[in-house]
Write a protein that holds these residues in place. Structure first.
Motif, PDB file in Angstrom:
ATOM      1  N   LEU A  14       0.837  -1.207   0.000  1.00 48.49           N
ATOM      2  CA  LEU A  14       0.000   0.000   0.000  1.00 48.49           C
ATOM      3  C   LEU A  14       0.867   1.251   0.000  1.00 48.49           C
ATOM      4  O   LEU A  14       0.565   2.224  -0.696  1.00 48.49           O
ATOM      5  N   LYS A  15       1.946   1.228   0.763  1.00 48.00           N
ATOM      6  CA  LYS A  15       2.860   2.374   0.805  1.00 48.00           C
ATOM      7  C   LYS A  15       3.521   2.587  -0.557  1.00 48.00           C
ATOM      8  O   LYS A  15       3.591   3.712  -1.053  1.00 48.00           O
ATOM      9  N   GLN A  16       3.985   1.497  -1.182  1.00 50.56           N
ATOM     10  CA  GLN A  16       4.623   1.598  -2.500  1.00 50.56           C
ATOM     11  C   GLN A  16       3.673   2.186  -3.536  1.00 50.56           C
ATOM     12  O   GLN A  16       4.082   2.960  -4.392  1.00 50.56           O
ATOM     13  N   ARG A  17       2.406   1.802  -3.441  1.00 46.35           N
ATOM     14  CA  ARG A  17       1.409   2.245  -4.427  1.00 46.35           C
ATOM     15  C   ARG A  17       0.681   3.514  -3.998  1.00 46.35           C
ATOM     16  O   ARG A  17      -0.212   3.987  -4.698  1.00 46.35           O
ATOM     17  N   LYS A  18       1.077   4.042  -2.851  1.00 49.62           N
ATOM     18  CA  LYS A  18       0.500   5.272  -2.310  1.00 49.62           C
ATOM     19  C   LYS A  18      -1.019   5.192  -2.181  1.00 49.62           C
ATOM     20  O   LYS A  18      -1.750   6.098  -2.550  1.00 49.62           O
ATOM     21  N   LEU A  19      -1.470   4.062  -1.626  1.00 50.95           N
ATOM     22  CA  LEU A  19      -2.889   3.843  -1.377  1.00 50.95           C
ATOM     23  C   LEU A  19      -3.164   3.972   0.115  1.00 50.95           C
ATOM     24  O   LEU A  19      -2.375   3.494   0.932  1.00 50.95           O
ATOM     25  N   VAL A  20      -4.265   4.599   0.452  1.00 50.08           N
ATOM     26  CA  VAL A  20      -4.690   4.665   1.849  1.00 50.08           C
ATOM     27  C   VAL A  20      -5.758   3.603   2.066  1.00 50.08           C
ATOM     28  O   VAL A  20      -6.322   3.053   1.116  1.00 50.08           O
ATOM     29  N   VAL A  21      -6.053   3.327   3.319  1.00 51.70           N
ATOM     30  CA  VAL A  21      -6.975   2.244   3.674  1.00 51.70           C
ATOM     31  C   VAL A  21      -8.331   2.428   2.996  1.00 51.70           C
ATOM     32  O   VAL A  21      -8.883   1.479   2.441  1.00 51.70           O
ATOM     33  N   ARG A  22      -8.871   3.615   3.025  1.00 53.07           N
ATOM     34  CA  ARG A  22     -10.195   3.846   2.435  1.00 53.07           C
ATOM     35  C   ARG A  22     -10.204   3.535   0.941  1.00 53.07           C
ATOM     36  O   ARG A  22     -11.123   2.883   0.440  1.00 53.07           O
ATOM     37  N   GLU A  23      -9.175   3.968   0.233  1.00 59.22           N
ATOM     38  CA  GLU A  23      -9.085   3.688  -1.211  1.00 59.22           C
ATOM     39  C   GLU A  23      -8.967   2.185  -1.466  1.00 59.22           C
ATOM     40  O   GLU A  23      -9.621   1.647  -2.354  1.00 59.22           O
ATOM     41  N   PHE A  24      -8.124   1.535  -0.670  1.00 56.27           N
ATOM     42  CA  PHE A  24      -7.927   0.105  -0.885  1.00 56.27           C
ATOM     43  C   PHE A  24      -9.175  -0.685  -0.525  1.00 56.27           C
ATOM     44  O   PHE A  24      -9.487  -1.677  -1.172  1.00 56.27           O
ATOM     45  N   SER A  25      -9.895  -0.228   0.469  1.00 54.58           N
ATOM     46  CA  SER A  25     -11.146  -0.871   0.836  1.00 54.58           C
ATOM     47  C   SER A  25     -12.127  -0.859  -0.332  1.00 54.58           C
ATOM     48  O   SER A  25     -12.749  -1.871  -0.652  1.00 54.58           O
ATOM     49  N   GLU A  26     -12.248   0.277  -0.982  1.00 59.38           N
ATOM     50  CA  GLU A  26     -13.138   0.391  -2.142  1.00 59.38           C
ATOM     51  C   GLU A  26     -12.654  -0.477  -3.294  1.00 59.38           C
ATOM     52  O   GLU A  26     -13.455  -1.130  -3.966  1.00 59.38           O
ATOM     53  N   LEU A  27     -11.360  -0.508  -3.499  1.00 63.25           N
ATOM     54  CA  LEU A  27     -10.772  -1.287  -4.582  1.00 63.25           C
ATOM     55  C   LEU A  27     -10.938  -2.794  -4.360  1.00 63.25           C
ATOM     56  O   LEU A  27     -11.257  -3.534  -5.293  1.00 63.25           O
ATOM     57  N   SER A  28     -10.768  -3.229  -3.124  1.00 62.19           N
ATOM     58  CA  SER A  28     -10.757  -4.663  -2.818  1.00 62.19           C
ATOM     59  C   SER A  28     -12.112  -5.213  -2.389  1.00 62.19           C
ATOM     60  O   SER A  28     -12.331  -6.422  -2.461  1.00 62.19           O
ATOM     61  N   GLY A  29     -12.992  -4.350  -1.904  1.00 62.72           N
ATOM     62  CA  GLY A  29     -14.263  -4.817  -1.373  1.00 62.72           C
ATOM     63  C   GLY A  29     -14.145  -5.354   0.049  1.00 62.72           C
ATOM     64  O   GLY A  29     -15.086  -5.940   0.580  1.00 62.72           O
ATOM     65  N   VAL A  30     -13.007  -5.149   0.679  1.00 62.86           N
ATOM     66  CA  VAL A  30     -12.769  -5.566   2.063  1.00 62.86           C
ATOM     67  C   VAL A  30     -12.996  -4.337   2.949  1.00 62.86           C
ATOM     68  O   VAL A  30     -12.546  -3.246   2.617  1.00 62.86           O
ATOM     69  N   SER A  31     -13.679  -4.519   4.060  1.00 62.25           N
ATOM     70  CA  SER A  31     -14.020  -3.379   4.920  1.00 62.25           C
ATOM     71  C   SER A  31     -12.769  -2.674   5.445  1.00 62.25           C
ATOM     72  O   SER A  31     -11.720  -3.297   5.632  1.00 62.25           O
ATOM     73  N   THR A  32     -12.911  -1.377   5.694  1.00 64.32           N
ATOM     74  CA  THR A  32     -11.793  -0.605   6.250  1.00 64.32           C
ATOM     75  C   THR A  32     -11.396  -1.161   7.614  1.00 64.32           C
ATOM     76  O   THR A  32     -10.210  -1.190   7.945  1.00 64.32           O
ATOM     77  N   GLN A  33     -12.351  -1.635   8.391  1.00 64.20           N
ATOM     78  CA  GLN A  33     -12.051  -2.198   9.703  1.00 64.20           C
ATOM     79  C   GLN A  33     -11.187  -3.454   9.576  1.00 64.20           C
ATOM     80  O   GLN A  33     -10.210  -3.625  10.315  1.00 64.20           O
ATOM     81  N   THR A  34     -11.516  -4.325   8.629  1.00 65.99           N
ATOM     82  CA  THR A  34     -10.726  -5.544   8.431  1.00 65.99           C
ATOM     83  C   THR A  34      -9.319  -5.199   7.964  1.00 65.99           C
ATOM     84  O   THR A  34      -8.336  -5.750   8.465  1.00 65.99           O
ATOM     85  N   ILE A  35      -9.204  -4.273   7.024  1.00 64.04           N
ATOM     86  CA  ILE A  35      -7.875  -3.865   6.539  1.00 64.04           C
ATOM     87  C   ILE A  35      -7.071  -3.268   7.688  1.00 64.04           C
ATOM     88  O   ILE A  35      -5.893  -3.584   7.863  1.00 64.04           O
ATOM     89  N   ASP A  36      -7.697  -2.418   8.480  1.00 63.61           N
ATOM     90  CA  ASP A  36      -7.024  -1.817   9.632  1.00 63.61           C
ATOM     91  C   ASP A  36      -6.576  -2.898  10.616  1.00 63.61           C
ATOM     92  O   ASP A  36      -5.463  -2.839  11.142  1.00 63.61           O
ATOM     93  N   ASN A  37      -7.420  -3.892  10.848  1.00 63.17           N
ATOM     94  CA  ASN A  37      -7.049  -4.997  11.742  1.00 63.17           C
ATOM     95  C   ASN A  37      -5.836  -5.761  11.213  1.00 63.17           C
ATOM     96  O   ASN A  37      -4.949  -6.132  11.976  1.00 63.17           O
ATOM     97  N   ILE A  38      -5.807  -5.984   9.903  1.00 61.94           N
ATOM     98  CA  ILE A  38      -4.665  -6.677   9.292  1.00 61.94           C
ATOM     99  C   ILE A  38      -3.400  -5.853   9.441  1.00 61.94           C
ATOM    100  O   ILE A  38      -2.353  -6.359   9.856  1.00 61.94           O
ATOM    101  N   LEU A  39      -3.487  -4.575   9.113  1.00 59.48           N
ATOM    102  CA  LEU A  39      -2.313  -3.709   9.154  1.00 59.48           C
ATOM    103  C   LEU A  39      -1.758  -3.533  10.566  1.00 59.48           C
ATOM    104  O   LEU A  39      -0.561  -3.324  10.745  1.00 59.48           O
ATOM    105  N   ASN A  40      -2.629  -3.612  11.555  1.00 52.72           N
ATOM    106  CA  ASN A  40      -2.208  -3.394  12.940  1.00 52.72           C
ATOM    107  C   ASN A  40      -2.127  -4.683  13.747  1.00 52.72           C
ATOM    108  O   ASN A  40      -2.074  -4.641  14.977  1.00 52.72           O
TER     109      ASN A  40
END
Length: 78
Positions: A14-40
């Motif tokens: 995500l850092k390499q591609r300059k994507l933030v959680v909200r953008e990636f959530s929309e792109l992947s269809g995975v909730s922001t909460q789940t992505i945040d849980n994975i990242l943390n």
């Protein structure tokens, strides 16, 4: 599915591609909460469908995303 390297690798990509959680959530269809849980590292077990969605959205192989050793996978399948 137990996942040990997903958070580290997802953060790096995500850092390499300059994507933030909200953008990636929309792109992947995975909730922001789940992505945040994975990242943390709040959990280390996720549904296979979640990992597939992340992998597909990033355009990377699941084994590469998880840094699973292909030799180990071959041994397990034999």
């Amino acid at each position: 599915m137990e996942i040990l390297n997903l958070g580290k690798n997802l953060r790096r990509i995500l850092k390499q591609r300059k994507l933030v959680v909200r953008e990636f959530s929309e792109l992947s269809g995975v909730s922001t909460q789940t992505i945040d849980n994975i990242l943390n590292y709040r959990r280390n077990d996720y549904r296979l469908s979640t990992v597939i969605s992340i992998s597909n959205a990033l355009g990377v192989d699941i084994d590469d995303l998880l840094e699973r050793k292909k030799e180990f996978i071959r041994k397990k399948s034999n």
